[in-house]
Design an enzyme around this catalytic site. Sequence first.
Site: not given
Ligand code: PLP
Length: 389
Positions: A92, A114, A373
């Site tokens: 993020k 938000e 992610s």
């Molecule tokens: C917020 C988040 C997501 C999901 O958000 P996307 O916009 O679909 O990427 C996925 N993995 C993590 C670690 C997150 O914090």
Amino acid sequence: MCRNNLRRPKKKVSEFGGCFVPEPLNTVLARLEEAFLEYKDDVAFIQENNYYLKEYVGRENPLTYAERLTKKLGGARIFLKREDLNHTGAHKINNVVGQILLAKKMGAHRVIAETGAGQHGVATATACAMMNMDCTIYMGKEDVRRQELNVFRMELLGAEVISVNKGGGRLKDAVDEALTDLIENYESTFYLIGSAVGPHPYPTIVHYFQSVISKESKRQVLEKEGRLPDAVVACVGGGSNAIGAFSAYLDDKEVRLIGAEPIEAATLTQGKPAVLHGFNSLCLQDEEGNPLPTELIAAGLDYPGIGPEHSHLKTSGRAEYVTVTKKEVLDSFQELSRTEGIIPALESAHAIAHVIKLAPSLNRDKIIVVNLSGRGDKDVAEVKRLLEQ
Ligand SMILES: *Cc1c(COP(=O)(O)O)cnc(C)c1O
């Protein structure tokens, strides 16, 4: 400006996206698009963004060969794109840093955002502290109650957290309050959206700043393996880490792009077209066309809509979207921890869960890149609770 709902303007027109907002907001978004188009190709802006990505976020992060997991599954070789190693522990921050730099260029000294579970709020508060911006986070009353520690984190970082009591006190209501604030204060204030969603031009902006993920992974896989991967896999909530993981491969038709969704919120598999929060996309809805509330183990995937570009990639057939169950997610969370010594975020465990099914069905000379992610520290207490049930 909002007439133009194209993500990649010279390519095929998509029916998804667009900008369905009342007039005062239209003007604000047109101004945002103008600034984005001016700076996205500006050499000094790109250099400044790269500076923060390197010195603050810690990029580039590695593309790690998951040797033990690969051997255990006995199929395609698996590489992990390590977004979990970024400052604040997820992808993020890539988008947050970029949008704050854009905000500064537009003369804003105040950022609003938000947040649902708090991950985007914490990333925003973090980068605002470093870049000396005032920061206000809107959060539904229910989420404030459930995510006490993240509220404290944001306050520690100098942000003001406003608890939203209107409506159901959920993410949707927090978005509405943030938009009201933006309309009243747009001269000084920048609204920083956390995923590849929202009215145009937000999905385009988020795509742009998250594309660093696949620009790096493509260079890294070519360096290590001398060729492109056979598949790229990412989890999908609003769609920002997935679009970042896919974008550099969109024109490489031999690379399969696969998004993994929770079966309880399979927007791309089960959603129908609808306008939600000012843009047209696939959306989980009831018979009357109201967005369905979702309740998931991975709070970061908890959104009934989806970034419009994914709806387009799904209908055009360029990307595939699959679902995974809660049990598969919990199993893969533990499997990656044990085999590789990496505790993934529950969101990322959705992508790993699909890879665990996919890899054994492919030959050993095939390559899978999976986007990790985020890291799982935030989820260990919840997983402990679920496993003890
Ligand atoms: C917020 C988040 C997501 C999901 O958000 P996307 O916009 O679909 O990427 C996925 N993995 C993590 C670690 C997150 O914090």
